[in-house]
Each structure stands twice: as C-alpha cells, then as structure tokens.
Design a protein around this motif. Sequence first.
Motif, PDB file in Angstrom:
ATOM      1  N   LEU A  32     -49.000 -31.300  36.130  1.00  0.00           N
ATOM      2  CA  LEU A  32     -49.550 -31.033  34.809  1.00  0.00           C
ATOM      3  C   LEU A  32     -49.380 -32.234  33.893  1.00  0.00           C
ATOM      4  CD1 LEU A  32     -50.947 -28.908  33.088  1.00  0.00           C
ATOM      5  CD2 LEU A  32     -48.687 -28.090  32.371  1.00  0.00           C
ATOM      6  N   GLU A  33     -48.263 -32.945  34.023  1.00  0.00           N
ATOM      7  CA  GLU A  33     -48.047 -34.158  33.217  1.00  0.00           C
ATOM      8  C   GLU A  33     -49.122 -35.202  33.504  1.00  0.00           C
ATOM      9  OE1 GLU A  33     -46.093 -35.035  30.855  1.00  0.00           O
ATOM     10  OE2 GLU A  33     -44.611 -33.407  30.785  1.00  0.00           O
ATOM     11  N   SER A  34     -49.449 -35.389  34.781  1.00  0.00           N
ATOM     12  CA  SER A  34     -50.463 -36.370  35.167  1.00  0.00           C
ATOM     13  C   SER A  34     -51.836 -35.954  34.659  1.00  0.00           C
ATOM     14  CB  SER A  34     -50.482 -36.522  36.687  1.00  0.00           C
ATOM     15  OG  SER A  34     -51.482 -37.441  37.084  1.00  0.00           O
ATOM     16  N   ILE A  35     -52.155 -34.671  34.777  1.00  0.00           N
ATOM     17  CA  ILE A  35     -53.459 -34.190  34.299  1.00  0.00           C
ATOM     18  C   ILE A  35     -53.564 -34.337  32.798  1.00  0.00           C
ATOM     19  CG2 ILE A  35     -54.867 -32.100  34.011  1.00  0.00           C
ATOM     20  CD1 ILE A  35     -53.904 -31.231  36.795  1.00  0.00           C
ATOM     21  N   ALA A  36     -52.482 -33.999  32.082  1.00  0.00           N
ATOM     22  CA  ALA A  36     -52.489 -34.139  30.621  1.00  0.00           C
ATOM     23  C   ALA A  36     -52.784 -35.574  30.228  1.00  0.00           C
ATOM     24  CB  ALA A  36     -51.153 -33.686  30.045  1.00  0.00           C
ATOM     25  N   SER A  37     -52.164 -36.512  30.926  1.00  0.00           N
ATOM     26  CA  SER A  37     -52.386 -37.930  30.627  1.00  0.00           C
ATOM     27  C   SER A  37     -53.828 -38.340  30.904  1.00  0.00           C
ATOM     28  CB  SER A  37     -51.425 -38.782  31.467  1.00  0.00           C
ATOM     29  OG  SER A  37     -51.681 -40.168  31.280  1.00  0.00           O
TER      30      SER A  37
ATOM     31  N   THR B  26     -48.532 -30.269  25.112  1.00  0.00           N
ATOM     32  CA  THR B  26     -49.712 -30.225  24.255  1.00  0.00           C
ATOM     33  C   THR B  26     -50.878 -29.549  24.975  1.00  0.00           C
ATOM     34  OG1 THR B  26     -49.039 -32.263  23.122  1.00  0.00           O
ATOM     35  CG2 THR B  26     -51.358 -31.620  22.946  1.00  0.00           C
ATOM     36  N   LEU B  27     -51.095 -29.935  26.228  1.00  0.00           N
ATOM     37  CA  LEU B  27     -52.169 -29.324  27.011  1.00  0.00           C
ATOM     38  C   LEU B  27     -51.904 -27.843  27.212  1.00  0.00           C
ATOM     39  CD1 LEU B  27     -54.735 -29.448  28.714  1.00  0.00           C
ATOM     40  CD2 LEU B  27     -53.341 -30.240  30.644  1.00  0.00           C
ATOM     41  N   ARG B  28     -50.671 -27.487  27.512  1.00  0.00           N
ATOM     42  CA  ARG B  28     -50.314 -26.087  27.743  1.00  0.00           C
ATOM     43  C   ARG B  28     -50.599 -25.234  26.505  1.00  0.00           C
ATOM     44  NH1 ARG B  28     -45.571 -27.071  29.142  1.00  0.00           N
ATOM     45  NH2 ARG B  28     -45.855 -27.119  31.402  1.00  0.00           N
ATOM     46  N   ASN B  29     -50.233 -25.744  25.337  1.00  0.00           N
ATOM     47  CA  ASN B  29     -50.448 -25.000  24.095  1.00  0.00           C
ATOM     48  C   ASN B  29     -51.934 -24.872  23.757  1.00  0.00           C
ATOM     49  OD1 ASN B  29     -47.696 -24.661  23.705  1.00  0.00           O
ATOM     50  ND2 ASN B  29     -47.481 -26.498  22.441  1.00  0.00           N
ATOM     51  N   LEU B  30     -52.692 -25.926  24.029  1.00  0.00           N
ATOM     52  CA  LEU B  30     -54.126 -25.885  23.733  1.00  0.00           C
ATOM     53  C   LEU B  30     -54.866 -24.928  24.663  1.00  0.00           C
ATOM     54  CD1 LEU B  30     -54.754 -29.631  22.934  1.00  0.00           C
ATOM     55  CD2 LEU B  30     -55.289 -27.716  21.418  1.00  0.00           C
ATOM     56  N   VAL B  31     -54.479 -24.889  25.926  1.00  0.00           N
ATOM     57  CA  VAL B  31     -55.089 -23.945  26.859  1.00  0.00           C
ATOM     58  C   VAL B  31     -54.828 -22.515  26.386  1.00  0.00           C
ATOM     59  CG1 VAL B  31     -54.954 -23.003  29.200  1.00  0.00           C
ATOM     60  CG2 VAL B  31     -55.063 -25.474  28.850  1.00  0.00           C
ATOM     61  N   ARG B  32     -53.622 -22.255  25.935  1.00  0.00           N
ATOM     62  CA  ARG B  32     -53.286 -20.925  25.426  1.00  0.00           C
ATOM     63  C   ARG B  32     -54.113 -20.599  24.188  1.00  0.00           C
ATOM     64  NH1 ARG B  32     -51.242 -16.527  27.441  1.00  0.00           N
ATOM     65  NH2 ARG B  32     -49.527 -17.693  28.417  1.00  0.00           N
TER      66      ARG B  32
ATOM     67  N   TYR C   4     -53.887 -36.447  26.577  1.00  0.00           N
ATOM     68  CA  TYR C   4     -52.772 -35.853  25.839  1.00  0.00           C
ATOM     69  C   TYR C   4     -51.463 -36.541  26.223  1.00  0.00           C
ATOM     70  CZ  TYR C   4     -56.124 -32.209  24.686  1.00  0.00           C
ATOM     71  OH  TYR C   4     -57.227 -31.542  24.217  1.00  0.00           O
ATOM     72  N   LEU C   5     -50.567 -36.656  25.263  1.00  0.00           N
ATOM     73  CA  LEU C   5     -49.335 -37.405  25.476  1.00  0.00           C
ATOM     74  C   LEU C   5     -48.361 -36.687  26.392  1.00  0.00           C
ATOM     75  CD1 LEU C   5     -48.697 -38.773  21.864  1.00  0.00           C
ATOM     76  CD2 LEU C   5     -49.482 -40.058  23.870  1.00  0.00           C
ATOM     77  N   ASN C   6     -48.444 -35.359  26.437  1.00  0.00           N
ATOM     78  CA  ASN C   6     -47.509 -34.620  27.279  1.00  0.00           C
ATOM     79  C   ASN C   6     -48.123 -33.295  27.723  1.00  0.00           C
ATOM     80  OD1 ASN C   6     -46.740 -32.506  25.201  1.00  0.00           O
ATOM     81  ND2 ASN C   6     -46.128 -34.387  24.124  1.00  0.00           N
ATOM     82  N   ALA C   7     -47.496 -32.689  28.715  1.00  0.00           N
ATOM     83  CA  ALA C   7     -47.998 -31.442  29.285  1.00  0.00           C
ATOM     84  C   ALA C   7     -47.905 -30.298  28.288  1.00  0.00           C
ATOM     85  CB  ALA C   7     -47.227 -31.105  30.554  1.00  0.00           C
TER      86      ALA C   7
END
Length: 330
Positions: A293-298, A307-313, A302-305
């Motif tokens: 998830l860290e690699s995908i976020a980058s 941020t992506l996790r919160n946005l998906v939610r 996105y700077l970190n996983a």
Amino acid sequence: MDVAIVAMDGVADLGLTAVLETFALADRLRHRLVAPPSPWRVHTVSTGSSIQSGNGYTVPTVALGDLQFHSDAAAVPGVLIVPAVQIGDPQELIAHVSGVGSRPILDWIGRAHSAGVHIAGACAGTFFLAEAGVLDGLPATTSWWLGPAFRKRYTAVDLDESLTVCRTESVVTAGAYLAHVDLALSLIHTASPALAEKTARFLVTGSARAQADHIVPEVMAQGNSLLAGFEHWVRRNIGEQFRISTAAHELGITERSLQRITQAELGMSPKDFVHDIRIAHAAHLLRTTSLSLESIASRVGYLNAGTLRNLVRRRRGMSVAELRAIPNVW
C-alpha cells in the motif's frame, strides 16, 4: 398492484427485460413466504400497440390511453417505470427526450405523477423523468457517464451519479443498465422486504455496490475539452504532489475557472476529481499487482499509505482491504 413499464421505439432490450424478469421472478417466489404480498400485474405500455426495441425486436404493448389516472379507475397503475432507451450519446439523448415525438410520454409521466402514481426510471430513462419535471427539487441518480449532461440541463435536480439507486417518497431513480434490476428490487422491497431479499438471492445480485466503484474519470471528462485536458494533465503527473493552481496555469486558465468547470460538469471540486483519478489508478494497482500500500500510495501521488487509506474510506465508503477484495467474477 399494476405496474406500467413505459416502452418506446429504441428501448434498451437489457433494461426492459431486466425489469420484466425481476418482477416475474418475484411473483413466482411470492408463495414461498409465510405472508406473501399481492401479485404484480405488469403492463408494457407505449403510444401504440407495439414498439421496436433497440436491437430490432417487436414488443407488443398496451396503448397509453388504456390506463387512466383517476382515483376511481381500476386500471390506474401503482408504479410507472421508464427504462433506458438505447442512445449512448448525451446530446443525442437530450434531443430525443426533448423532441416532439417524446411529448406524449412526458405528458403521461406528468399526469401519472400528479395522480399519485409512484414514478421510477433507470439509466437514460431518468432523463424522461427530469424532462417531465417530476425530479425538480429532489435527489436523483442516473448512469454515471451521463451525469455531466444531466447536471447541465436539469439544474433543479440534486444529482448524485455515484449512487446505484436513489429513493424519495414518490420517485426512484437508478443508474446504468444493470441497475434496472436494482430499481425493480427497490420497488418490490416497498411491498415486501423479505421477497426483495429472496429475489435478489435467486438473481445473485443485490450487493448494493455504488456506481462510484465503476466510474471511469476520463469518460466523465470527455464531454468538455478543458476538463479532458485537466484529466490528461493529472494522469501525466499522477505520481507528483502538485497544486491545482499549477495544473490550471499549464492549461492556460485560472484556478477559479477550473473550479467552475469541474463543479458545473461533475458536481465536484478539481481537488476531489484529482482524488478520484488517483483512487481509480490505486484500485487498479491493488487488484492487479502485489505492490504494498505504501508503494501504491507513492505511485499515485500521496506521501503515505494513511492518506490513501483515509481517502478511499471518504470517497468510496470502504476500506482499502475491501477495495482490493472486490472480485471480477468473470
């Protein structure tokens, strides 16, 4: 209960038959319940005795005049459903809906609504409801790729094309072609939640996934050249942390102009549109790679996983794990 399905030349075969089959299956399953609801009497109606479907099949119909809208009329339907017509181009669809040939259908929808008949429409059929004025001041949905054209023409409607089904007290709207099944199940649910659940199980459907899971941002943008340019620019720079003002400057417009365009066409801000593009690409990577998830976020900017996790939610209403687990059953 009488159900009138309004068919017209060019009706989408899948939409029409999806509604017919869902009600027919529900009727066959009624007797499996301890307290079954009354049967539905489904009528396919048009301005004449038959229509030609979008794929060229002749469909026999009941004439509109044979169903009256008076409180003491035995033949008054309890539900009127407008399925999609097989027109994919938004401007061609609007021309068809607003044309002289559609006036009898629009008048009939308006009279039915005034008589207290429950109105429903799916996909391109929602345009007939909006053109007839029965959606004014109400929340509604439509096929996600038709959203920009719908929003621009029917400004009095509170559109949310991310929804699969949108219910109000008197009107139900649904999204793209297969949402005709969800529309019919929603109407069955008003009479018997148990029967709707049983019918959904037999159809192997009813998961209530939102249309937002299927929206393709580049298709949403294609009706406006500036919006399409913005979408292409975001994709070229998707791995970067950039400002909206930078994108606007490189497109030769002001940030305020870009804000107006995305709000008018998509009903969202430029920032949220960027998030949707990034989440769509992240979803693709989640389902097709073993990247962390860290690699995908980058990779999607996105700077970190977290941020992506919160946005998906926030944008999809699910966790990253749920997004990754959505299967393609075919």
